[in-house]
Design a protein around this motif. Structure first.
Motif, PDB file in Angstrom:
ATOM      1  N   LEU A   1       0.847  -1.181   0.000  1.00 24.27           N
ATOM      2  CA  LEU A   1       0.000   0.000   0.000  1.00 24.27           C
ATOM      3  C   LEU A   1       0.887   1.237   0.000  1.00 24.27           C
ATOM      4  CD1 LEU A   1      -2.656  -1.088   2.663  1.00 24.27           C
ATOM      5  CD2 LEU A   1      -2.709  -1.430   0.180  1.00 24.27           C
ATOM      6  N   ASN A   2       0.724   2.063  -1.014  1.00 23.85           N
ATOM      7  CA  ASN A   2       1.588   3.227  -1.176  1.00 23.85           C
ATOM      8  C   ASN A   2       0.806   4.531  -1.081  1.00 23.85           C
ATOM      9  OD1 ASN A   2       2.163   5.198  -3.798  1.00 23.85           O
ATOM     10  ND2 ASN A   2       3.901   5.011  -2.403  1.00 23.85           N
ATOM     11  N   ASP A   3       1.378   5.482  -0.385  1.00 19.52           N
ATOM     12  CA  ASP A   3       0.924   6.870  -0.412  1.00 19.52           C
ATOM     13  C   ASP A   3       2.052   7.735   0.133  1.00 19.52           C
ATOM     14  OD1 ASP A   3      -0.766   9.246  -0.477  1.00 19.52           O
ATOM     15  OD2 ASP A   3      -2.449   7.854  -0.502  1.00 19.52           O
ATOM     16  N   LEU A   4       1.814   9.028   0.213  1.00 20.30           N
ATOM     17  CA  LEU A   4       2.855   9.937   0.691  1.00 20.30           C
ATOM     18  C   LEU A   4       3.203   9.650   2.150  1.00 20.30           C
ATOM     19  CD1 LEU A   4       1.571  13.241  -0.938  1.00 20.30           C
ATOM     20  CD2 LEU A   4       3.428  11.777  -1.740  1.00 20.30           C
ATOM     21  N   PHE A   5       4.353  10.135   2.584  1.00 21.58           N
ATOM     22  CA  PHE A   5       4.851   9.837   3.920  1.00 21.58           C
ATOM     23  C   PHE A   5       3.892  10.274   5.021  1.00 21.58           C
ATOM     24  CE2 PHE A   5       8.795   9.979   1.395  1.00 21.58           C
ATOM     25  CZ  PHE A   5       9.347   8.760   1.763  1.00 21.58           C
ATOM     26  N   GLY A   6       3.106  11.315   4.777  1.00 20.07           N
ATOM     27  CA  GLY A   6       2.181  11.804   5.793  1.00 20.07           C
ATOM     28  C   GLY A   6       0.904  11.001   5.912  1.00 20.07           C
ATOM     29  N   ASN A   7       0.702  10.006   5.064  1.00 19.12           N
ATOM     30  CA  ASN A   7      -0.525   9.208   5.117  1.00 19.12           C
ATOM     31  C   ASN A   7      -0.600   8.436   6.445  1.00 19.12           C
ATOM     32  OD1 ASN A   7      -2.905   8.281   3.614  1.00 19.12           O
ATOM     33  ND2 ASN A   7      -1.958   6.256   3.731  1.00 19.12           N
ATOM     34  N   ASP A   8      -1.812   8.245   6.938  1.00 21.86           N
ATOM     35  CA  ASP A   8      -2.013   7.586   8.233  1.00 21.86           C
ATOM     36  C   ASP A   8      -2.017   6.060   8.061  1.00 21.86           C
ATOM     37  OD1 ASP A   8      -2.649   6.833  10.779  1.00 21.86           O
ATOM     38  OD2 ASP A   8      -4.621   7.768  10.828  1.00 21.86           O
ATOM     39  N   PHE A   9      -0.828   5.492   7.875  1.00 24.86           N
ATOM     40  CA  PHE A   9      -0.731   4.042   7.692  1.00 24.86           C
ATOM     41  C   PHE A   9      -1.091   3.282   8.971  1.00 24.86           C
ATOM     42  CE2 PHE A   9       2.111   5.568   4.282  1.00 24.86           C
ATOM     43  CZ  PHE A   9       1.580   4.860   3.215  1.00 24.86           C
ATOM     44  N   ASN A  10      -0.895   3.890  10.143  1.00 25.61           N
ATOM     45  CA  ASN A  10      -1.211   3.192  11.391  1.00 25.61           C
ATOM     46  C   ASN A  10      -2.688   2.831  11.476  1.00 25.61           C
ATOM     47  OD1 ASN A  10       1.363   3.109  12.491  1.00 25.61           O
ATOM     48  ND2 ASN A  10       1.175   5.097  13.482  1.00 25.61           N
ATOM     49  N   THR A  11      -3.555   3.723  10.994  1.00 24.22           N
ATOM     50  CA  THR A  11      -4.987   3.414  10.989  1.00 24.22           C
ATOM     51  C   THR A  11      -5.288   2.239  10.065  1.00 24.22           C
ATOM     52  OG1 THR A  11      -5.650   5.668  11.555  1.00 24.22           O
ATOM     53  CG2 THR A  11      -7.276   4.333  10.406  1.00 24.22           C
ATOM     54  N   ILE A  12      -4.586   2.181   8.927  1.00 22.82           N
ATOM     55  CA  ILE A  12      -4.760   1.041   8.017  1.00 22.82           C
ATOM     56  C   ILE A  12      -4.338  -0.246   8.706  1.00 22.82           C
ATOM     57  CG2 ILE A  12      -4.083   0.015   5.813  1.00 22.82           C
ATOM     58  CD1 ILE A  12      -3.538   2.836   4.776  1.00 22.82           C
ATOM     59  N   PHE A  13      -3.180  -0.214   9.361  1.00 30.34           N
ATOM     60  CA  PHE A  13      -2.682  -1.421  10.032  1.00 30.34           C
ATOM     61  C   PHE A  13      -3.666  -1.917  11.099  1.00 30.34           C
ATOM     62  CE2 PHE A  13       1.852   0.236   9.149  1.00 30.34           C
ATOM     63  CZ  PHE A  13       1.810  -0.299   7.876  1.00 30.34           C
ATOM     64  N   LYS A  14      -4.313  -0.973  11.803  1.00 28.09           N
ATOM     65  CA  LYS A  14      -5.257  -1.370  12.851  1.00 28.09           C
ATOM     66  C   LYS A  14      -6.489  -2.073  12.271  1.00 28.09           C
ATOM     67  CE  LYS A  14      -3.853   2.313  16.025  1.00 28.09           C
ATOM     68  NZ  LYS A  14      -4.211   3.620  16.629  1.00 28.09           N
ATOM     69  N   SER A  15      -6.771  -1.803  10.996  1.00 23.99           N
ATOM     70  CA  SER A  15      -7.936  -2.437  10.363  1.00 23.99           C
ATOM     71  C   SER A  15      -7.618  -3.812   9.782  1.00 23.99           C
ATOM     72  CB  SER A  15      -8.484  -1.534   9.254  1.00 23.99           C
ATOM     73  OG  SER A  15      -7.606  -1.519   8.135  1.00 23.99           O
ATOM     74  N   LEU A  16      -6.344  -4.192   9.737  1.00 22.01           N
ATOM     75  CA  LEU A  16      -5.952  -5.443   9.077  1.00 22.01           C
ATOM     76  C   LEU A  16      -6.470  -6.708   9.775  1.00 22.01           C
ATOM     77  CD1 LEU A  16      -2.329  -4.717   7.795  1.00 22.01           C
ATOM     78  CD2 LEU A  16      -4.482  -4.671   6.535  1.00 22.01           C
ATOM     79  N   PRO A  17      -6.460  -6.800  11.122  1.00 22.70           N
ATOM     80  CA  PRO A  17      -6.999  -8.037  11.725  1.00 22.70           C
ATOM     81  C   PRO A  17      -8.422  -8.354  11.291  1.00 22.70           C
ATOM     82  CG  PRO A  17      -5.761  -6.795  13.360  1.00 22.70           C
ATOM     83  CD  PRO A  17      -5.846  -5.923  12.139  1.00 22.70           C
ATOM     84  N   ASP A  18      -9.290  -7.323  11.275  1.00 22.78           N
ATOM     85  CA  ASP A  18     -10.673  -7.555  10.824  1.00 22.78           C
ATOM     86  C   ASP A  18     -10.699  -7.924   9.349  1.00 22.78           C
ATOM     87  OD1 ASP A  18     -11.716  -7.025  13.300  1.00 22.78           O
ATOM     88  OD2 ASP A  18     -12.168  -4.923  12.879  1.00 22.78           O
ATOM     89  N   PHE A  19      -9.826  -7.312   8.557  1.00 23.20           N
ATOM     90  CA  PHE A  19      -9.768  -7.617   7.125  1.00 23.20           C
ATOM     91  C   PHE A  19      -9.374  -9.070   6.901  1.00 23.20           C
ATOM     92  CE2 PHE A  19      -7.376  -7.755   3.086  1.00 23.20           C
ATOM     93  CZ  PHE A  19      -8.353  -7.303   2.217  1.00 23.20           C
TER      94      PHE A  19
END
Length: 342
Positions: free
Chosen positions: A68-86
């Motif tokens: 998953l790619n985006d600029l450095f300021g993107n909130d990747f931590n929120t994405i990671f928190k959603s991964l277990p449910d995914f």
């Protein structure tokens, strides 16, 4: 993204025939952002590969590696928190017929290299490539004391031709670098699916133009500083099909397999493709304002201050209501499938 689904599925089917069932499917989603739609492309690609394996009687599911790619300021931590449910939903939907899936983040601008040579099987990029790498008018002036696009922050009907030319030049430069970088990162025969805003031969008003008109109005009323407005330009360019094809052909790394154009009312595109006939004009305009605010608020807040934002979008919403009475507000989206030249 939903309308581009058939093109994405066809691209993966073609990739599978060429790649002869890769054991590990490496996919990069460029400009993934953060929010409920972030993992939509990932989920769709897994579904398509799963269905293609079944249709081709290939019973051994591949391992998936998503970046998953985006600029450095993107909130990747929120994405990671959603991964277990995914992952739990994937296991419930696919069970043991589903291969392992690993999801990583790759921060950085896609206008440049992100991965090693010959590494990725498939690139996916939706609603991102119309964003330029920088303000195209940065530092350009018509006179020493006058901005090239004075009183405006995007291309409007009264903008001089030089503004169009400068935006186009920045798009061509960025898109060419994007294509060159992806061609070096793709495996031989690798593929790419792009979904981006564009324009065709019918003049259509863009949301960026309405923001520019709104800020111009606020400047004339003394609510926005002239210096700030003159030094701000929205770094977005909506190209034509001809401009896209020209860069692809000139760069030379890719062959266009499919190119389709979708024209949607603004609200239908925002309202998940649903029927918007029951919505009144104020609700439609509110949806449009929320949609554009999600994209522009960080830029506008940095330049004009957070206290200005509410007023900008209150006025934007009112202006949209007025415009809907006299013209159709539609957006043009290009959906492109490309294969790396061998």
């Amino acid at each position: 993204m939903l309308k581009a689904g058939p093109i994405l599925e066809e691209t993966i089917r073609r990739l599978y025939h060429h790649d002869s069932f890769p054991n590990c499917m490496k996919v990069a989603d460029l400009g993934c952002s953060v929010g409920p739609n972030t993992l939509l492309a990932t989920s769709n690609i897994i579904d398509f590969v799963h269905n293609i394996c079944i249709s081709l009687n290939h019973h051994e599911p591949p391992t998936f590696q998503f970046y998953l790619n985006d600029l450095f300021g993107n909130d990747f931590n929120t994405i990671f928190k959603s991964l277990p449910d995914f992952y739990t939903r994937l296991l419930q939907d696919k069970g043991h017929r589903f291969g392992s899936c690993f999801i990583n983040a790759t921060p950085g601008s896609f206008y440049g290299r992100l991965f090693p040579n010959h590494f990725i099987n498939l690139f996916h990029c939706a609603n991102s490539l119309h964003w330029l790498s920088q303000d195209p008018l940065l530092g350009l002036t018509k006179k020493a004391d006058e901005s090239l696009n004075k009183g405006n922050c995007h291309i409007v009907s009264t903008s001089p031709q030089a503004v169009y030319n400068t935006y186009l030049k920045q798009f061509e430069q960025d898109f060419k670098l994007f294509l060159k970088s992806r061609s070096e990162e793709l495996v031989p025969g690798g593929a790419m699916v792009l979904v981006l805003l564009g324009r065709n031969e019918i003049p259509r008003r863009s949301g960026w133009e309405i923001i520019s008109l709104t800020l111009n109005e606020m400047w004339l009323e003394g609510l926005v500083e002239e210096e700030k407005l003159d030094s701000f330009n929205i770094p977005v360019y909506e190209p034509t099909v001809e401009e896209i094809k020209h860069v692809i052909e000139e760069e030379g790394s890719f062959f266009i397999q499919l190119l389709e154009i979708s024209i949607l009312p603004w609200v239908e595109g925002i309202n998940k493709g649903g029927d918007d006939s029951f919505l009144d004009e104020n609700i439609k305009a509110e949806l449009m304002a929320k949609h554009l605010r999600a994209a522009l608020e960080p830029l506008l807040s940095t330049k004009f201050g957070a206290e200005t934002i509410n007023e900008v979008f209150i006025r934007y919403q009112k202006k949209v209501v007025q415009l809907m009475k006299v013209e159709k507000l539609e957006c043009v989206t290009f959906m492109i499938s490309m294969t790396k030249n061998t």
